[in-house]
Design an enzyme around this catalytic site. Structure first.
Site, PDB file in Angstrom:
ATOM      1  N   ILE A 112      -2.865  -3.247   6.892  1.00  0.00           N
ATOM      2  CA  ILE A 112      -1.604  -2.912   6.210  1.00  0.00           C
ATOM      3  C   ILE A 112      -0.596  -2.299   7.180  1.00  0.00           C
ATOM      4  CG2 ILE A 112      -2.401  -2.725   3.831  1.00  0.00           C
ATOM      5  CD1 ILE A 112      -2.976   0.298   4.413  1.00  0.00           C
ATOM      6  N   HIS A 168      -7.836   9.385  -1.887  1.00  0.00           N
ATOM      7  CA  HIS A 168      -7.138   9.357  -0.596  1.00  0.00           C
ATOM      8  C   HIS A 168      -7.995   9.929   0.548  1.00  0.00           C
ATOM      9  CE1 HIS A 168      -2.739   9.213   0.989  1.00  0.00           C
ATOM     10  NE2 HIS A 168      -3.579   8.991   1.971  1.00  0.00           N
ATOM     11  N   ARG A 177      10.583  -6.953  11.906  1.00  0.00           N
ATOM     12  CA  ARG A 177       9.157  -6.668  12.153  1.00  0.00           C
ATOM     13  C   ARG A 177       8.325  -6.984  10.914  1.00  0.00           C
ATOM     14  NH1 ARG A 177       9.779  -0.680  14.933  1.00  0.00           N
ATOM     15  NH2 ARG A 177      10.393  -1.374  17.019  1.00  0.00           N
ATOM     16  N   LYS A 180       2.640  -0.927   8.771  1.00  0.00           N
ATOM     17  CA  LYS A 180       3.855  -0.373   8.160  1.00  0.00           C
ATOM     18  C   LYS A 180       5.069  -0.727   9.001  1.00  0.00           C
ATOM     19  CE  LYS A 180       7.128   3.081   8.211  1.00  0.00           C
ATOM     20  NZ  LYS A 180       7.991   3.547   9.341  1.00  0.00           N
ATOM     21  N   SER A 181       6.123  -1.155   8.352  1.00  0.00           N
ATOM     22  CA  SER A 181       7.413  -1.237   9.030  1.00  0.00           C
ATOM     23  C   SER A 181       8.520  -1.149   7.993  1.00  0.00           C
ATOM     24  CB  SER A 181       7.555  -2.542   9.820  1.00  0.00           C
ATOM     25  OG  SER A 181       8.814  -2.559  10.470  1.00  0.00           O
ATOM     26  N   VAL A 182       9.607  -0.519   8.396  1.00  0.00           N
ATOM     27  CA  VAL A 182      10.820  -0.551   7.573  1.00  0.00           C
ATOM     28  C   VAL A 182      11.916  -1.325   8.309  1.00  0.00           C
ATOM     29  CG1 VAL A 182      10.292   1.551   6.272  1.00  0.00           C
ATOM     30  CG2 VAL A 182      11.541   1.736   8.447  1.00  0.00           C
ATOM     31  N   LYS A 224      -2.886   5.871  -4.401  1.00  0.00           N
ATOM     32  CA  LYS A 224      -4.016   6.759  -4.085  1.00  0.00           C
ATOM     33  C   LYS A 224      -3.872   8.104  -4.793  1.00  0.00           C
ATOM     34  CE  LYS A 224      -3.752   4.687   0.540  1.00  0.00           C
ATOM     35  NZ  LYS A 224      -2.334   4.590   0.916  1.00  0.00           N
ATOM     36  N   TYR A 272       2.995   9.929  -0.593  1.00  0.00           N
ATOM     37  CA  TYR A 272       4.089   9.352   0.205  1.00  0.00           C
ATOM     38  C   TYR A 272       5.452   9.610  -0.442  1.00  0.00           C
ATOM     39  CZ  TYR A 272       0.289   6.608   2.407  1.00  0.00           C
ATOM     40  OH  TYR A 272      -0.867   6.202   3.024  1.00  0.00           O
ATOM     41  N   SER A 324       7.781 -10.675  11.100  1.00  0.00           N
ATOM     42  CA  SER A 324       6.905 -11.184  12.173  1.00  0.00           C
ATOM     43  C   SER A 324       5.478 -10.676  12.029  1.00  0.00           C
ATOM     44  CB  SER A 324       7.476 -10.852  13.555  1.00  0.00           C
ATOM     45  OG  SER A 324       7.460  -9.467  13.785  1.00  0.00           O
ATOM     46  N   ASN A 325       5.284  -9.498  11.425  1.00  0.00           N
ATOM     47  CA  ASN A 325       3.929  -8.933  11.350  1.00  0.00           C
ATOM     48  C   ASN A 325       2.978  -9.764  10.484  1.00  0.00           C
ATOM     49  OD1 ASN A 325       4.649  -6.839  13.020  1.00  0.00           O
ATOM     50  ND2 ASN A 325       4.731  -5.278  11.428  1.00  0.00           N
ATOM     51  N   ASP A 349       0.840  -1.202   0.000  1.00  0.00           N
ATOM     52  CA  ASP A 349       0.000   0.000   0.000  1.00  0.00           C
ATOM     53  C   ASP A 349       0.872   1.248   0.000  1.00  0.00           C
ATOM     54  OD1 ASP A 349      -2.930   1.138   0.751  1.00  0.00           O
ATOM     55  OD2 ASP A 349      -1.385   2.280   1.807  1.00  0.00           O
TER      56      ASP A 349
HETATM   57  N1  LIG Z   1      -5.372   6.306   3.706  1.00  0.00           N
HETATM   58  C1  LIG Z   1      -4.817   7.074   4.603  1.00  0.00           C
HETATM   59  O1  LIG Z   1      -5.194   8.221   4.798  1.00  0.00           O
HETATM   60  C2  LIG Z   1      -3.691   6.523   5.413  1.00  0.00           C
HETATM   61  C3  LIG Z   1      -3.234   7.212   6.541  1.00  0.00           C
HETATM   62  C4  LIG Z   1      -2.203   6.659   7.288  1.00  0.00           C
HETATM   63  C5  LIG Z   1      -1.648   5.444   6.920  1.00  0.00           C
HETATM   64  N2  LIG Z   1      -2.098   4.796   5.787  1.00  0.00           N
HETATM   65  C6  LIG Z   1      -1.513   3.506   5.362  1.00  0.00           C
HETATM   66  O2  LIG Z   1      -1.532   2.605   6.459  1.00  0.00           O
HETATM   67  C7  LIG Z   1      -0.210   2.147   6.697  1.00  0.00           C
HETATM   68  C8  LIG Z   1      -0.002   1.807   8.151  1.00  0.00           C
HETATM   69  O3  LIG Z   1      -0.287   2.922   8.982  1.00  0.00           O
HETATM   70  P1  LIG Z   1       0.832   3.774   9.739  1.00  0.00           P
HETATM   71  O4  LIG Z   1       2.111   3.718   8.988  1.00  0.00           O
HETATM   72  O5  LIG Z   1       0.251   5.112  10.000  1.00  0.00           O
HETATM   73  O6  LIG Z   1       0.958   3.108  11.168  1.00  0.00           O
HETATM   74  P2  LIG Z   1       1.020   1.632  11.820  1.00  0.00           P
HETATM   75  O7  LIG Z   1       1.185   0.589  10.787  1.00  0.00           O
HETATM   76  O8  LIG Z   1      -0.136   1.563  12.752  1.00  0.00           O
HETATM   77  O9  LIG Z   1       2.338   1.743  12.698  1.00  0.00           O
HETATM   78  C9  LIG Z   1       3.601   1.918  12.119  1.00  0.00           C
HETATM   79  C10 LIG Z   1       4.605   2.125  13.246  1.00  0.00           C
HETATM   80  O10 LIG Z   1       4.680   0.934  14.048  1.00  0.00           O
HETATM   81  C11 LIG Z   1       6.023   0.462  14.055  1.00  0.00           C
HETATM   82  N3  LIG Z   1       5.961  -1.008  14.025  1.00  0.00           N
HETATM   83  C12 LIG Z   1       5.589  -1.796  12.985  1.00  0.00           C
HETATM   84  N4  LIG Z   1       5.645  -3.102  13.326  1.00  0.00           N
HETATM   85  C13 LIG Z   1       6.065  -3.142  14.616  1.00  0.00           C
HETATM   86  C14 LIG Z   1       6.335  -4.193  15.510  1.00  0.00           C
HETATM   87  N5  LIG Z   1       6.187  -5.475  15.135  1.00  0.00           N
HETATM   88  N6  LIG Z   1       6.759  -3.885  16.756  1.00  0.00           N
HETATM   89  C15 LIG Z   1       6.912  -2.599  17.140  1.00  0.00           C
HETATM   90  N7  LIG Z   1       6.673  -1.545  16.319  1.00  0.00           N
HETATM   91  C16 LIG Z   1       6.255  -1.821  15.067  1.00  0.00           C
HETATM   92  C17 LIG Z   1       6.694   1.053  12.840  1.00  0.00           C
HETATM   93  O11 LIG Z   1       8.072   1.218  13.058  1.00  0.00           O
HETATM   94  P3  LIG Z   1       9.250   0.853  11.993  1.00  0.00           P
HETATM   95  O12 LIG Z   1       8.759   1.212  10.606  1.00  0.00           O
HETATM   96  O13 LIG Z   1      10.368   1.725  12.442  1.00  0.00           O
HETATM   97  O14 LIG Z   1       9.543  -0.611  12.132  1.00  0.00           O
HETATM   98  C18 LIG Z   1       5.998   2.397  12.746  1.00  0.00           C
HETATM   99  O15 LIG Z   1       6.582   3.317  13.631  1.00  0.00           O
HETATM  100  C19 LIG Z   1       0.652   3.299   6.177  1.00  0.00           C
HETATM  101  O16 LIG Z   1       1.997   2.946   6.012  1.00  0.00           O
HETATM  102  C20 LIG Z   1      -0.065   3.622   4.916  1.00  0.00           C
HETATM  103  O17 LIG Z   1       0.251   2.680   3.901  1.00  0.00           O
HETATM  104  C21 LIG Z   1      -3.111   5.333   5.045  1.00  0.00           C
END
Ligand SMILES: NC(=O)c1ccc[n+]([C@@H]2O[C@H](COP(=O)([O-])OP(=O)(O)OC[C@H]3O[C@@H](n4cnc5c(N)ncnc54)[C@H](OP(=O)(O)O)[C@@H]3O)[C@@H](O)[C@H]2O)c1
Length: 279
Positions: free
Chosen positions: A230, A110, A238, A232-234, A77, A52, A241-242, A47
């Site tokens: 979806i 979006h 993680r 997110k991790s870089v 998007k 982005y 494991s996710n 995604d």
């Molecule tokens: N449509 C929209 O308006 C919208 C808005 C926001 C997001 N999104 C989409 O949704 C995706 C996910 O949302 P998000 O990026 O906001 O937040 P998220 O997935 O809820 O959280 C990401 C955060 O959690 C950390 N993380 C991931 N796996 C982990 C684990 N196993 N243990 C500990 N920490 C962990 C990541 O760190 P590291 O990366 O440092 O590992 C990052 O800091 C986005 O990337 C994007 O594709 C869409």
């Protein structure tokens, strides 16, 4: 160790892998690495979004992985300022160019940006893009009951997905029911609450009980609710494991305990007010 996500059926007859990788806030280089690692770990769903600014990186990761294009479900998007009939078509073509692909599997609006009121024209353009094969499926993101109802009323075409903020602190029961009423899946963004929910004592206790990480518990909760999810991790470990969430299950006590965490807390913007152009 790799894991393959099951797919969910979209209302247009296509299928989407239930767990995918999000890449918001990943740089071009991080996106390339994360997409490559994810595809090697078994993910088949990525995604991204024009805003982005990592679509080139995502495309590079896809090619570097060696996984065939047709095996990967790729979402991008249309950004708020590109809404409108012709501008949406231009924006989608520009995304395909940056990704280096002929089509995306899912193209989303979006945000609805209701105060600008261009989302219906944007949706009409997306229907044409889908019919021309540039997007296999089309959907929306951050739509509310009012904006979703109007989209369907005025075009007769419901989205396959509404991607909205969902996590244990914002469970979105009403919006998920409205999506389902339109035959649309709910896709959870910020599914880990941008990591804020991972330290919750309830989540930690359930994780300890199952011998899993807090993130696996939260992702598994989304899976059992029927959300597309979806995380997110870089971070390579993680990323791996996710997606290891298909070899255990939360029981009814776990689900009730996580259900009780809902407190209407957003980490992202409110869709009713987000997105007006700056003066
Ligand atoms: N449509 C929209 O308006 C919208 C808005 C926001 C997001 N999104 C989409 O949704 C995706 C996910 O949302 P998000 O990026 O906001 O937040 P998220 O997935 O809820 O959280 C990401 C955060 O959690 C950390 N993380 C991931 N796996 C982990 C684990 N196993 N243990 C500990 N920490 C962990 C990541 O760190 P590291 O990366 O440092 O590992 C990052 O800091 C986005 O990337 C994007 O594709 C869409």
């Amino acid at each position: 160790m790799s894991a393959i996500s099951p797919t969910l059926a979209l209302r247009d007859g296509r299928e989407i892998p239930q767990v995918g990788l999000g890449v918001w806030k990943a740089s071009q280089e991080q996106a390339t690495m994360a997409v490559r690692e994810a595809l090697n770990a078994g993910y088949r769903h990525i995604d991204t979004a024009a805003i982005y600014k990592n679509e080139e990186g995502v495309g590079a990761g896809l090619r570097e992985s060696g996984v065939p294009r047709e095996d990967v479900f790729l979402t991008t998007k249309v950004w708020n300022r590109d809404q409108g009939f012709e501008s949406t078509k231009d924006a989608a073509r520009a995304s395909l160019d940056r990704l280096g692909v002929d089509y995306v599997d899912l193209l989303l609006i979006h945000w609805p940006v209701p105060m600008v009121d261009r989302y219906v024209d944007t949706w009409k353009a997306m229907i044409e893009l889908r019919d021309a094969g540039l997007a296999r499926s089309i959907g929306v993101s951050n739509f509310t009951p009012a904006t979703l109802d109007r989209l369907v009323d005025e075009t007769g075409e419901a989205p396959v997905i509404n991607q909205i903020e969902v996590h244990p602190y914002l469970q979105q029961e009403t919006m998920r029911a409205v999506d389902a009423g339109h035959g649309a899946l709910t896709e959870a963004w910020s599914p880990l609450g941008q990591s804020h929910v991972l330290g919750d004592p309830v989540i930690e206790a359930i994780a300890a009980k199952h011998g899993r990480t807090p993130a696996q518990v939260v992702i598994r909760w989304h899976v059992q609710l029927g959300n597309v999810v979806i995380p997110k991790s870089v971070t390579p470990a993680r990323i791996v494991s996710n997606i290891q969430v298909f070899d255990f299950a939360l029981d009814s006590d776990d689900l009730a305990a996580i259900g009780a965490l809902d407190r209407g807390e957003r980490f992202g913007p409110d869709p009713d007010t987000f997105g007006p152009p700056r003066p």
